[in-house]
Design a protein around this motif. Structure first.
Motif, short mmCIF file in Angstrom:
data_model
loop_
_atom_site.label_atom_id
_atom_site.label_comp_id
_atom_site.label_asym_id
_atom_site.label_seq_id
_atom_site.Cartn_x
_atom_site.Cartn_y
_atom_site.Cartn_z
N GLY A 108 -0.69 13.31 -5.03
CA GLY A 108 0.18 12.15 -5.24
C GLY A 108 0.63 11.46 -3.97
N ILE A 109 1.53 10.51 -4.15
CA ILE A 109 1.99 9.67 -3.06
C ILE A 109 3.16 10.33 -2.31
CG2 ILE A 109 1.18 7.54 -4.13
CD1 ILE A 109 4.04 7.01 -5.06
N VAL A 110 3.49 9.76 -1.17
CA VAL A 110 4.58 10.31 -0.35
C VAL A 110 5.60 9.21 -0.07
CG1 VAL A 110 3.30 12.20 0.71
CG2 VAL A 110 3.16 9.93 1.72
N ASP A 111 5.94 8.45 -1.11
CA ASP A 111 6.89 7.35 -0.92
C ASP A 111 8.31 7.89 -0.78
OD1 ASP A 111 7.07 8.21 -3.53
OD2 ASP A 111 7.59 6.23 -4.31
N CYS B 2 -4.70 18.09 2.75
CA CYS B 2 -4.87 16.76 2.18
C CYS B 2 -5.29 15.73 3.22
CB CYS B 2 -3.56 16.29 1.55
SG CYS B 2 -3.12 17.09 0.00
N SER B 3 -6.01 14.73 2.77
CA SER B 3 -6.30 13.53 3.54
C SER B 3 -5.61 12.35 2.86
CB SER B 3 -7.81 13.27 3.60
OG SER B 3 -8.48 14.34 4.23
N VAL B 4 -5.45 11.26 3.61
CA VAL B 4 -4.78 10.07 3.08
C VAL B 4 -5.80 9.13 2.45
CG1 VAL B 4 -3.42 8.03 3.66
CG2 VAL B 4 -2.90 10.22 4.75
N TYR B 5 -5.54 8.71 1.22
CA TYR B 5 -6.34 7.72 0.52
C TYR B 5 -5.44 6.53 0.15
CZ TYR B 5 -9.79 11.46 0.01
OH TYR B 5 -10.68 12.47 0.26
N ASN B 6 -6.01 5.35 0.09
CA ASN B 6 -5.23 4.16 -0.24
C ASN B 6 -4.81 4.14 -1.70
OD1 ASN B 6 -5.26 2.89 2.28
ND2 ASN B 6 -7.23 1.91 1.89
N GLN B 7 -3.56 3.74 -1.93
CA GLN B 7 -3.12 3.32 -3.26
C GLN B 7 -2.63 1.89 -3.10
OE1 GLN B 7 -2.86 4.72 -6.83
NE2 GLN B 7 -3.02 2.52 -6.54
N LYS C 70 0.84 -1.18 0.00
CA LYS C 70 0.00 0.00 0.00
C LYS C 70 0.88 1.24 0.00
CE LYS C 70 -4.22 -1.37 2.52
NZ LYS C 70 -5.26 -0.65 1.77
N GLU C 71 0.40 2.28 -0.63
CA GLU C 71 1.04 3.58 -0.52
C GLU C 71 -0.02 4.60 -0.13
OE1 GLU C 71 3.03 4.34 -4.21
OE2 GLU C 71 4.68 2.96 -3.77
N MET C 72 0.44 5.70 0.48
CA MET C 72 -0.48 6.77 0.87
C MET C 72 -0.58 7.78 -0.27
SD MET C 72 0.26 7.50 4.92
CE MET C 72 2.05 7.64 4.78
N ASN C 73 -1.79 7.96 -0.77
CA ASN C 73 -2.05 8.98 -1.80
C ASN C 73 -2.74 10.15 -1.12
OD1 ASN C 73 -2.51 8.72 -5.24
ND2 ASN C 73 -3.22 10.49 -4.11
N LEU C 74 -2.17 11.33 -1.25
CA LEU C 74 -2.70 12.52 -0.58
C LEU C 74 -3.53 13.36 -1.54
CD1 LEU C 74 -1.91 13.26 2.46
CD2 LEU C 74 -0.51 11.51 1.37
N ALA C 75 -4.72 13.75 -1.09
CA ALA C 75 -5.60 14.56 -1.92
C ALA C 75 -6.46 15.47 -1.05
CB ALA C 75 -6.49 13.68 -2.80
N VAL C 76 -6.77 16.64 -1.57
CA VAL C 76 -7.68 17.58 -0.92
C VAL C 76 -9.09 17.33 -1.44
CG1 VAL C 76 -8.27 20.01 -0.51
CG2 VAL C 76 -5.86 19.33 -0.78
#
Length: 249
Positions: free
Chosen positions: A214-217, A236-241, A75-81
């Motif tokens: 986008g992600i914060v990898d 931003c909130s965290v959404y699953n990738q 999983k990665e964290m995808n950040l979006a407003v």
């Protein structure tokens, strides 16, 4: 011997009619897996599109892949407003934003990618990460010529000198920030935050649903904590990738 739905791209993969029912999607997936097996493919890697890109649910393939033995590889964290709800930009970001508003920074939508690429993006990536942008300025110009309403360059200037820029990809419901960078002078003025906050408000007024940052990898850690904090402070909130992998037997 491996197939990927898509890798670096934000979205891609299987395309369905919105009216397609789950049972039909299951049949389609089985046909795909059968085709891959017939062609000696050993693994199928599937990357679901982040859920906020859809006005309706879109997890049916994830469910049926798991039922057929797929594993959630990572999983990665995808950040979006979320632009449909009240903005949650931090007080500290807004304090600096109001201070910067009085510093005579100008924001322009540019047709030419050269100033941002040559004077900000490429030098900063090279200096900070010894890296290059995924796209060259020529490739971006070609993409924009084919999708003039969907690819836009916003730049911040002070005294006619470019100090920050954000390249966005615009979809029907949302915005994806593909590149964002600032010069050393721009860092002193927090010009990138200034640009992001202006664009967040701009696209909220236009009725867009989300602003994808986008992600914060990270190459060395599980995630880039500094980047995560910066994006959260911009609202931003965290959404699953998610990333699925199935061995085809």
């Amino acid at each position: 011997n491996a197939v990927y739905s898509h890798q670096g791209l934000t979205y891609g993969g299987l395309v369905f009619l919105s009216k397609l029912k789950a049972e039909k999607a299951e049949v389609i997936l089985d046909e795909i897996l059968f085709f891959l097996k017939e062609n000696k493919i050993e693994t199928f890697n599937y990357k679901p599109i982040p859920g906020f890109y859809f006005s309706e649910g879109n997890a049916v393939i994830d469910f049926f892949l798991l039922k057929r033995g797929a594993v959630l590889e990572r999983k990665e964290m995808n950040l979006a407003v979320n632009l449909t709800t009240p903005l949650k930009i931090s007080k500290s970001k807004m304090k600096h934003f109001r201070r910067i508003e009085n510093l005579d920074l100008d924001i322009f939508e540019e047709e030419n990618f050269d100033p941002f690429w040559e004077k900000v993006l490429e030098p900063r990536l090279l200096e900070k990460f010894d890296a290059k942008p995924v796209h060259s300025k020529e490739e971006m110009a070609l993409l924009k010529s084919k999708f003039p309403q969907n690819i836009k360059q916003y730049s911040a200037y002070r005294n006619d000198e470019i100090i920050a820029g954000i390249t966005i990809f615009e979809t029907k419901n949302g915005i994806k920030s593909q590149y964002g960078a600032t010069s050393k002078i721009g860092e002193e003025f927090r010009a990138l935050d200034f640009l992001f906050i202006n664009l967040i408000h701009k696209y909220k007024r236009k009725g867009k649903h989300f602003f994808d940052m986008g992600i914060v990898d990270s190459d060395t850690e599980d995630y880039n904590s500094g980047l995560l904090k910066q994006k959260e402070e911009l609202g931003c909130s965290v959404y699953n990738q998610d990333f699925y992998k199935i061995e085809i037997k």
